[in-house]
Every structure is written in C-alpha cells, then in structure tokens.
Motif scaffolding. Structure first.
Motif, PDB file in Angstrom:
ATOM      1  N   UNK A 163       0.831  -1.205   0.000  1.00  0.00           N
ATOM      2  CA  UNK A 163       0.000   0.000   0.000  1.00  0.00           C
ATOM      3  C   UNK A 163       0.866   1.256   0.000  1.00  0.00           C
ATOM      4  N   UNK A 164       0.366   2.294  -0.651  1.00  0.00           N
ATOM      5  CA  UNK A 164       1.124   3.542  -0.758  1.00  0.00           C
ATOM      6  C   UNK A 164       0.873   4.506   0.392  1.00  0.00           C
ATOM      7  N   UNK A 165      -0.350   4.467   0.952  1.00  0.00           N
ATOM      8  CA  UNK A 165      -0.725   5.443   1.972  1.00  0.00           C
ATOM      9  C   UNK A 165      -1.559   4.735   3.036  1.00  0.00           C
ATOM     10  N   UNK A 166      -1.053   4.655   4.274  1.00  0.00           N
ATOM     11  CA  UNK A 166      -1.668   3.827   5.321  1.00  0.00           C
ATOM     12  C   UNK A 166      -2.021   4.694   6.531  1.00  0.00           C
ATOM     13  N   UNK A 167      -3.295   4.667   6.904  1.00  0.00           N
ATOM     14  CA  UNK A 167      -3.772   5.389   8.087  1.00  0.00           C
ATOM     15  C   UNK A 167      -4.082   4.369   9.165  1.00  0.00           C
ATOM     16  N   UNK A 168      -3.448   4.532  10.349  1.00  0.00           N
ATOM     17  CA  UNK A 168      -3.590   3.556  11.429  1.00  0.00           C
ATOM     18  C   UNK A 168      -4.266   4.216  12.630  1.00  0.00           C
ATOM     19  N   UNK A 169      -5.401   3.650  13.046  1.00  0.00           N
ATOM     20  CA  UNK A 169      -6.102   4.122  14.241  1.00  0.00           C
ATOM     21  C   UNK A 169      -5.645   3.282  15.424  1.00  0.00           C
ATOM     22  N   UNK A 170      -5.117   3.952  16.474  1.00  0.00           N
ATOM     23  CA  UNK A 170      -4.576   3.250  17.631  1.00  0.00           C
ATOM     24  C   UNK A 170      -5.416   3.528  18.879  1.00  0.00           C
ATOM     25  N   UNK A 171      -5.063   2.852  19.973  1.00  0.00           N
ATOM     26  CA  UNK A 171      -5.860   2.943  21.201  1.00  0.00           C
ATOM     27  C   UNK A 171      -5.459   4.098  22.106  1.00  0.00           C
ATOM     28  N   UNK A 172      -4.313   4.739  21.842  1.00  0.00           N
ATOM     29  CA  UNK A 172      -3.853   5.842  22.699  1.00  0.00           C
ATOM     30  C   UNK A 172      -2.772   6.640  21.991  1.00  0.00           C
ATOM     31  N   UNK A 173      -2.529   7.829  22.498  1.00  0.00           N
ATOM     32  CA  UNK A 173      -1.436   8.657  21.972  1.00  0.00           C
ATOM     33  C   UNK A 173      -0.098   7.958  22.206  1.00  0.00           C
ATOM     34  N   UNK A 174       0.038   7.354  23.386  1.00  0.00           N
ATOM     35  CA  UNK A 174       1.286   6.649  23.711  1.00  0.00           C
ATOM     36  C   UNK A 174       1.563   5.526  22.719  1.00  0.00           C
ATOM     37  N   UNK A 175       0.531   4.765  22.364  1.00  0.00           N
ATOM     38  CA  UNK A 175       0.715   3.683  21.385  1.00  0.00           C
ATOM     39  C   UNK A 175       1.120   4.234  20.025  1.00  0.00           C
ATOM     40  N   UNK A 176       0.520   5.366  19.637  1.00  0.00           N
ATOM     41  CA  UNK A 176       0.885   6.012  18.364  1.00  0.00           C
ATOM     42  C   UNK A 176       2.358   6.397  18.351  1.00  0.00           C
ATOM     43  N   UNK A 177       2.795   7.064  19.396  1.00  0.00           N
ATOM     44  CA  UNK A 177       4.189   7.531  19.469  1.00  0.00           C
ATOM     45  C   UNK A 177       5.169   6.367  19.463  1.00  0.00           C
ATOM     46  N   UNK A 178       4.876   5.326  20.251  1.00  0.00           N
ATOM     47  CA  UNK A 178       5.762   4.159  20.322  1.00  0.00           C
ATOM     48  C   UNK A 178       5.866   3.471  18.969  1.00  0.00           C
ATOM     49  N   UNK A 179       4.726   3.313  18.301  1.00  0.00           N
ATOM     50  CA  UNK A 179       4.708   2.639  16.999  1.00  0.00           C
ATOM     51  C   UNK A 179       5.475   3.439  15.946  1.00  0.00           C
ATOM     52  N   UNK A 180       5.257   4.758  15.906  1.00  0.00           N
ATOM     53  CA  UNK A 180       5.935   5.598  14.920  1.00  0.00           C
ATOM     54  C   UNK A 180       7.444   5.604  15.143  1.00  0.00           C
ATOM     55  N   UNK A 181       7.848   5.668  16.410  1.00  0.00           N
ATOM     56  CA  UNK A 181       9.292   5.651  16.722  1.00  0.00           C
ATOM     57  C   UNK A 181       9.928   4.347  16.251  1.00  0.00           C
ATOM     58  N   UNK A 182       9.222   3.221  16.459  1.00  0.00           N
ATOM     59  CA  UNK A 182       9.770   1.925  16.045  1.00  0.00           C
ATOM     60  C   UNK A 182       9.880   1.845  14.520  1.00  0.00           C
ATOM     61  N   UNK A 183       8.832   2.277  13.817  1.00  0.00           N
ATOM     62  CA  UNK A 183       8.856   2.257  12.343  1.00  0.00           C
ATOM     63  C   UNK A 183      10.013   3.088  11.811  1.00  0.00           C
ATOM     64  N   UNK A 184      10.165   4.282  12.351  1.00  0.00           N
ATOM     65  CA  UNK A 184      11.205   5.194  11.845  1.00  0.00           C
ATOM     66  C   UNK A 184      12.611   4.711  12.181  1.00  0.00           C
TER      67      UNK A 184
END
Length: 486
Positions: A249-270
C-alpha cells in the motif's frame, strides 16, 4: 468554478431544490454515505438558498472544507469560529455553534433565515434547554436542512434492572428535531456508479473479554480498551503487519488505542524500517504541525500516519489505500467514519484495504451492505444487508423477514389486511356480528365472518365462557351452531 455533479448528486440537489422552493418549514435531513461529496451538496444547497444563510459545522476541519468548496463557486462567504481565528458576519456565514450562538441576536437583526447543518447527528442535541435548541428557538429559521452519513445516536436504555445500548434512528427518537428525510443516497448507488473504491477486508480474531462500556453505554472505556489491546498483544501484531503492508500500500492510516501507542509505533517504524516513514496525529497536535503532517501524508512524503482521536470525520485523502483499525469500538459512527476514509476514488487506485484488527465488523457488519430505508410496515431504519441495526438492542438480530412477520401481525390485529381477513368465508350466512374484529389469538384482527369454523370449534371446546368475557364471539359461535355450520 462550477462542479460537474455526479448522477446521484444531481438527484439529491433536485430534492434539496424542491424543499427550498416549497412552502415547507419543517427541519429535514439529507443522508449521504461517507465519500459522497457532502461538502459539494452543502455548497449547492447554500447556492440555491442564496443569502441570509448560516452553515453550521461541528469542527474546524469540516468548516474549512465546506467553506472552501462554496467559495470555489465564486460565492462570497465569511467564517465565524474561534477555532478558525475568524469572526466575521455576513449574509452567508460558515460557523461553529459554540461561537455563533453568542451573536444570535445580531443574526436575527440581519435576517438570517436559512440554516444548513453538517454532521446533523452529532453535537446538536434536541433536548429542551440544550445549546442547540436554545439557539434555534431564538433564531427561528424558516428553512433547516441537516446533512449526515450516520442518522443515528447511540443511547443507553433500560428495562427494569437491565440496561443495554441501542442505536436510535434520528427521526425515531424522543425528543426529535429532524422529523423528515428529503433524500437518501445509498452506498449501493455509489458502488454501482463506480464512485466508491472497492474494499478488501482483513479481519483478525480478538479477545474482548476485558472490554467494559462507559456509563452511558456509548463506547468502551479507555482503560478497558488499553487492557484488551495489551492482553491481545495487538500493537506488536500491527507493527508486524505493517512490515508487509508498506510494500503493498502507498498510503496507510492507522487508528490506535492511545497517543502513547501512536508515538511508540511511529518511533519503532522510523528507527527499524525507514526514518521519516511514519508520523503521529492526535487531538492535541498543534494546528500548524497537524496541517504540515497531513500535507506530507497526502503528497506521499509520509507513508504511514498513526492517529488517535483525529483524522476520522471530515479527513479527505483520496489517495489513501489502507486503513488499519487497531482498537475495539462500540460506536458505529466511529467505525463507519474511519473505514470511510478509504472509499474515496482516485485515478490509479483500484481498491483499498481495511484491516480490522479487533473484529469490529462482527458488531456492525460490512459497511458495503449499509442502507437507510423507509421499510414497509416499519418505517425508517438503518440496515446492513437484511439485518436491522437501529432501534433494537445492540447485539440482537432482527431481519427484514422478522419485520415482515411483525407487520403482518400488526395488520391482522388492526383488521387492515384486505381480502382474506375481511371477506366472508364463501357460503357463510350473514349475521350482524360478522364484521366484528376478533380480539385475541391466531386470528386477532380478523372479522368473525372470515375466520375458519375449525378455529371457532377449537375455542368453543377449550374456552371457559362462564366468565362473561367475549360475549359477542360466543354469540357468533352459537349462531354458527344453530345454522349447522359448526
């Protein structure tokens, strides 16, 4: 700029025009699925109404989107909203209720007589004394049109000591503000006319034992969502799936359960995959930062955006080809709006993927089968395929067949069914009580002269007629016996 309307939009605008040019003054609704181009429909309605019109939106994002669509027609308008940093009155005003309610006296003096309401199901309570009703009762507009994709509200109900949640259709609630619908655009229409991107569902098993509803039964508590996500090890599973999806996929929008989960996931991906590949948006993201992230996402500079309490209703990104819904929800509107981000069409986009990580579709069904119908014998309701989802306890199963049976019983009770319930049995002798309606049992609502004698024989042998009840029915039975018909 004048937009070329799609066929289903042309039909809708005609219904809007008919209402505007009629003598009607009742508040009405237009229902259109996610992705139908609601901002265009609102702009067309505003154009047809001319000046002296107020357009209400529940959020800054929707206000800007709707305002830009109207002004692209070359029609002048102003914005009155603290969240937009502008408070200008004119004969065509785009506003948020929280800001504009403070100047309702000035609106009356200016002669504002028309009101358009976006997302009419949300934030516009019909309760007496509410912010919305106080404002509308003072303004007293002549024409009011509401627009929504989800004409329902989730409400906590109770019978005795038992409480349950129920999606109530907006015209079947008490109190009610919008009593009538003037047009419905169906999902099926958009799919048939090829204005909805085909969806590919991927549904995961999910153990929801830890989930608990909040006090009003409208959503799971944040604490129980986080606990259920943790017990299922969901966030790690999402990251593992993204390792594959990034190449599909070219453009992926992910809905998470919390701001903390969003930040942790983005940091790991990057850190593990590619720097700058993922970013985060949430309700507390500063406006300018949010706008910059969204722009990078739409232009392809960012492939994955994790979000919490943002980018649901009103987020318009036609290039989006994957939605990962990584939290359980009890809200049909939340689920539908999130999935709806992926249905907008774009050249080169032949399908979009929906990854339902928490088996939410088991509660709400496949939104491709969603319809809003004025079903014969029942009235207005929301259906997913043949299953009714409004005005019944969530989790209950009521099908169109069930409604047909219920309507038939109602017709029979009321004696409305013509022919078999009203016509005399052939050869049945006349009697003054023949047109009397049966008050109970299998033939409740039928006229006595249309009921088979076998049934009269059955009740004559089994009923206790000494209690003095149903004298007319007993008299009719005696008449049949006397004439050797029983």
């Amino acid at each position: 700029m004048i937009y070329k309307l799609r066929p289903y939009q042309e039909e809708c605008v005609k219904s809007i025009s008919d209402y505007i040019n009629s003598d009607r003054h009742d508040p009405v609704l237009v229902i259109g699925p996610v992705g139908c181009g609601k901002s265009i429909l609102i702009a067309e309605a505003a154009r047809l109404m001319g000046d002296k019109t107020l357009v209400l939106q529940p959020s800054r994002e929707l206000l800007i989107q709707n305002y830009c669509k109207l002004t692209s027609y070359g029609i002048p308008a102003t914005i009155y909203s603290a969240s937009c940093g502008k408070k200008e009155l004119s004969n065509m005003i785009y506003a948020t209720l929280g800001s504009i309610k403070k100047v309702v006296g000035q609106l009356k003096e200016m002669g504002i007589r028309n009101v358009l309401i976006d997302e009419a199901h949300a934030g516009y309570s019909p309760e007496d004394g509410s912010e919305f009703m106080t404002f509308m009762n003072e303004l007293k507009p002549r024409k009011v049109i509401g627009f929504t994709a989800t004409p329902c509200r989730l409400k906590n109900m109770s019978i005795g000591q038992t409480s349950y949640s129920q999606l109530n259709f907006i015209t079947r609630m008490r109190p009610v503000y919008f009593k009538n619908l003037i047009h419905v655009i169906q999902v099926e229409e958009m799919i048939r006319q090829e204005f909805w991107t085909p969806l590919k569902y991927e549904t995961w098993d999910f153990n929801g034992d830890a989930l608990k509803l909040n006090s009003n039964g409208s959503e799971y508590t944040a604490e129980s969502i986080s606990e259920a996500v943790r017990k299922n090890g969901l966030n790690n599973l999402i990251l593992r799936r993204l390792m594959v999806l990034k190449d599909i996929c070219r453009s992926i929008l992910v809905f998470m359960d919390s701001v903390e989960s969003c930040n942790t996931a983005a940091e790991w991906i990057n850190a593990k995959i590619c720097a700058g590949m993922a970013e985060v948006v949430h309700g507390g993201t500063p406006k300018k930062q949010r706008e910059a992230i969204v722009e990078r996402f739409k232009s392809g500079g960012t492939q994955v955006v994790f979000n919490y309490s943002a980018l649901g209703t009103g987020f318009d990104h036609p290039g989006l080809d994957c939605v990962v819904f990584g939290r359980p929800t009890f809200s049909f509107s939340t689920w539908y709006q999130a999935i709806g981000r992926a249905v907008r069409i774009k050249d080169g986009k032949d399908s979009a993927m929906v990854v339902d990580c928490c088996n939410n579709s088991s509660r709400f069904g496949d939104i491709r089968g969603l319809s809003i119908e004025n079903y014969k014998g029942y009235g207005w309701g929301m259906f997913v395929n043949d299953n009714l989802i409004t005005n019944i306890p969530m989790g209950d199963m009521v099908t169109k067949t069930d409604l047909d049976i219920k309507a038939a019983k109602k017709d029979r009770r009321r004696g409305l069914a013509q022919g078999v319930t009203a016509a005399p049995v052939p050869g049945r002798p006349d009697h003054p009580l023949g047109s009397t309606l049966m008050a109970f049992g299998k033939y409740c609502g039928w006229m006595l002269h249309s009921i088979p004698v076998s049934y009269f024989k059955f009740i004559n042998e089994t009923f206790d007629w000494d209690n003095g009840r149903n004298k007319e029915i007993k008299e009719y039975i005696d008449f049949l016996i006397k004439n050797n018909r029983l």
